[in-house]
Design a protein around this motif. Structure first.
Motif, short mmCIF file in Angstrom:
data_model
loop_
_atom_site.label_atom_id
_atom_site.label_comp_id
_atom_site.label_asym_id
_atom_site.label_seq_id
_atom_site.Cartn_x
_atom_site.Cartn_y
_atom_site.Cartn_z
N PRO A 100 7.57 -0.64 -4.27
CA PRO A 100 7.61 0.78 -4.66
C PRO A 100 7.86 1.73 -3.49
O PRO A 100 8.37 2.84 -3.69
CB PRO A 100 6.24 1.02 -5.30
CG PRO A 100 5.36 -0.07 -4.74
CD PRO A 100 6.26 -1.24 -4.56
N ASN A 101 7.53 1.30 -2.27
CA ASN A 101 7.70 2.19 -1.12
C ASN A 101 9.17 2.43 -0.78
O ASN A 101 9.48 3.39 -0.07
CB ASN A 101 6.98 1.62 0.10
CG ASN A 101 5.47 1.80 0.00
OD1 ASN A 101 4.99 2.60 -0.80
ND2 ASN A 101 4.72 1.05 0.78
N THR A 102 10.04 1.58 -1.27
CA THR A 102 11.47 1.78 -0.98
C THR A 102 11.95 3.12 -1.53
O THR A 102 12.55 3.92 -0.81
CB THR A 102 12.31 0.64 -1.58
OG1 THR A 102 11.92 -0.60 -0.99
CG2 THR A 102 13.79 0.88 -1.32
N ASN A 103 11.68 3.36 -2.80
CA ASN A 103 12.14 4.62 -3.39
C ASN A 103 11.34 5.82 -2.90
O ASN A 103 11.88 6.92 -2.79
CB ASN A 103 12.09 4.53 -4.91
CG ASN A 103 13.30 3.81 -5.50
OD1 ASN A 103 14.27 3.55 -4.79
ND2 ASN A 103 13.24 3.49 -6.77
N ILE A 104 10.06 5.61 -2.60
CA ILE A 104 9.28 6.73 -2.04
C ILE A 104 9.85 7.12 -0.68
O ILE A 104 10.00 8.32 -0.37
CB ILE A 104 7.79 6.34 -1.91
CG1 ILE A 104 7.17 6.06 -3.28
CG2 ILE A 104 7.01 7.46 -1.20
CD1 ILE A 104 5.73 5.57 -3.23
N GLU A 119 0.87 -1.17 0.00
CA GLU A 119 0.00 0.00 0.00
C GLU A 119 0.90 1.22 0.00
O GLU A 119 1.72 1.41 0.92
CB GLU A 119 -0.90 0.00 1.24
CG GLU A 119 -1.85 1.17 1.29
CD GLU A 119 -2.78 1.11 2.50
OE1 GLU A 119 -3.42 2.14 2.79
OE2 GLU A 119 -2.85 0.05 3.14
N ALA A 120 0.81 2.03 -1.02
CA ALA A 120 1.75 3.12 -1.22
C ALA A 120 1.71 4.13 -0.08
O ALA A 120 0.63 4.53 0.37
CB ALA A 120 1.47 3.83 -2.54
N ILE A 121 2.89 4.51 0.39
CA ILE A 121 2.98 5.57 1.38
C ILE A 121 2.95 6.92 0.67
O ILE A 121 3.15 7.00 -0.55
CB ILE A 121 4.27 5.45 2.23
CG1 ILE A 121 5.52 5.55 1.33
CG2 ILE A 121 4.27 4.15 3.00
CD1 ILE A 121 6.83 5.51 2.10
#
Length: 408
Positions: A182-186, A156-158
């Motif tokens: 995807p949350n790693t780069n965010i 779940e995207a931050i």
């Protein structure tokens, strides 16, 4: 070690390298003590010392060992042996030339070649890989157990914060990380923004070349390395302050661009400049921690897995743990920190049995102190260790992002 190489077997541009590396080895055997495959197989031929000797015999034209490729393929290229070696033998550089030369002299079967190319094409397929993973995530309950367990849960995207800052950081998005985690780069972008950096990402799914280079497709990997430098170069000329790669496996590959492109003179200076700008997030946070406010209120016990690429490749062991402690996390004990988890890029798909044994060992080593969560610094290790693990596995930057704000 004395050497008498058969120059007809080796690219003349690599002959001096092979000579130099072979002559440094004194056959002490210290490397075997920290080699993951030697620990499992107990076979001299599946340890660094044995592989070096096999390559020496091959390069001297004394052997037609049909099993040579098998023993070279079993190597994880974790570089634990290089950290251990008292003579400074650059084993991984010798292995690179050895694998490439063996493949030229004794071409792989059609089935082996197809499998390797298929893996690289899948990893590099961009939107197709994204679609395949999304379908697998939706249907994972109906997939065979081994496959379903290997599919990471959809994140779940931050919230992505406003991307503002005075200094500029270039960041590699990666070929699989934007889909899998995807949350790693965010998280990385949010932390960098809080420290006053503006982040410019490469287009999603652009590969640094690591997958191809590790899977006997050196020409494809070199082409991708050039494309990555071309992507970054305008911003570098405009004064970019740093290059950040949140996956340590990709970071090692970028750090080795000068070596990867050693036969490409038009890229030599550019590759060297890229290496100069490459900075790990642990270094950036340590140097700019005054710009962050750490909560110190997190009630969570964390076991940190240091990827081989971080500790043996980038030589940044024990750089992340102080940051996690400063953020309020309690660090748990971890056994056999120096041993590989078995992911090693495409290795888990090419050597599933050995990879599975190493994963089980690593999961036990990370669980000895009963952590609430496991953190790591590489996408491959993260998804590999999470496979069949009851303890959640995340990237350490996600934990830091949750526990920090802009310093007032």
């Amino acid at each position: 070690m004395q050497t008498n190489l058969d120059t007809s077997l080796i690219d003349p541009r690599d002959a001096d390298r092979v000579h130099s590396i072979l002559r440094k080895c004194v056959h002490c055997g210290f490397c075997n003590a920290t080699c993951p495959t030697y620990q499992i197989k107990g076979d001299e031929l599946d340890g660094p010392r044995g592989r070096i000797y096999q390559m020496k015999m091959f390069f001297e034209g004394h052997t037609d060992n049909a099993q040579l490729r098998t023993h070279l393929d079993r190597c994880l290229t974790c570089r634990s042996c290089e950290t251990t070696c008292p003579s400074g033998v650059q084993y991984s550089k010798l292995l690179e030339v050895g694998r490439h030369t063996v493949d030229k002299v004794y071409p792989r079967s059609g089935a082996q070649t197809f499998k390797r190319k298929a893996i690289v094409r899948m990893v590099n397929s961009g939107l197709l890989f994204h679609a395949m993973i999304r379908i697998a995530q939706a249907l994972h309950k109906y997939l065979p157990a081994p496959i379903g367990a290997a599919v990471p849960a959809r994140q779940e995207a931050i919230k992505r914060e406003s991307n503002v800052g005075v200094r500029t950081v270039l960041m590699l998005s990666g070929c699989v990380q934007p889909t899998l985690t995807p949350n790693t780069n965010i998280a990385a972008i949010n932390i960098l923004n809080r420290m006053g950096f503006k982040v410019i990402e490469t287009p999603a799914y652009q590969c640094c070349g690591a997958a191809a280079l590790h899977t006997s497709e050196s020409e494809r990997g070199i082409k991708q390395a050039k494309a990555m430098i071309d992507q970054w170069w305008p911003q570098i000329e405009n004064g970019a302050d740093a290059i950040v790669v949140s996956a340590s496996g990709c970071a090692v590959n970028v750090a080795e661009y000068p070596d990867v492109l050693r036969h490409e003179p038009e890229y030599a200076a550019k590759a060297a400049r890229v290496k100069e700008l490459l900075t790990d997030m642990s270094e950036l946070i340590a140097n700019n921690s005054a710009r962050l406010s750490f909560s110190n209120e997190v009630q969570m016990r964390v076991a940190f897995h240091t990827p081989c690429t971080l500790q043996h490749g980038l030589k940044l062991k024990h750089k992340v743990e102080p940051i996690l402690e400063k953020a309020g996390y309690t660090l748990c004990a971890v056994a056999d920190e120096h041993l590989c988890c078995g992911s090693a890029g495409t290795y888990s798909m090419l050597q599933p049995q050995l990879s599975g044994q190493l994963r089980a060992n690593k999961q036990r080593a990370l669980g000895i102190d009963q952590p609430d969560i496991v953190a790591t610094a590489n996408i491959g290790c993260q998804t590999h260790i999470a496979n069949g693990n009851a303890t959640p596995v995340v990237h350490w930057l996600e934990l830091v992002e949750k526990a920090t704000t802009v310093a007032s």
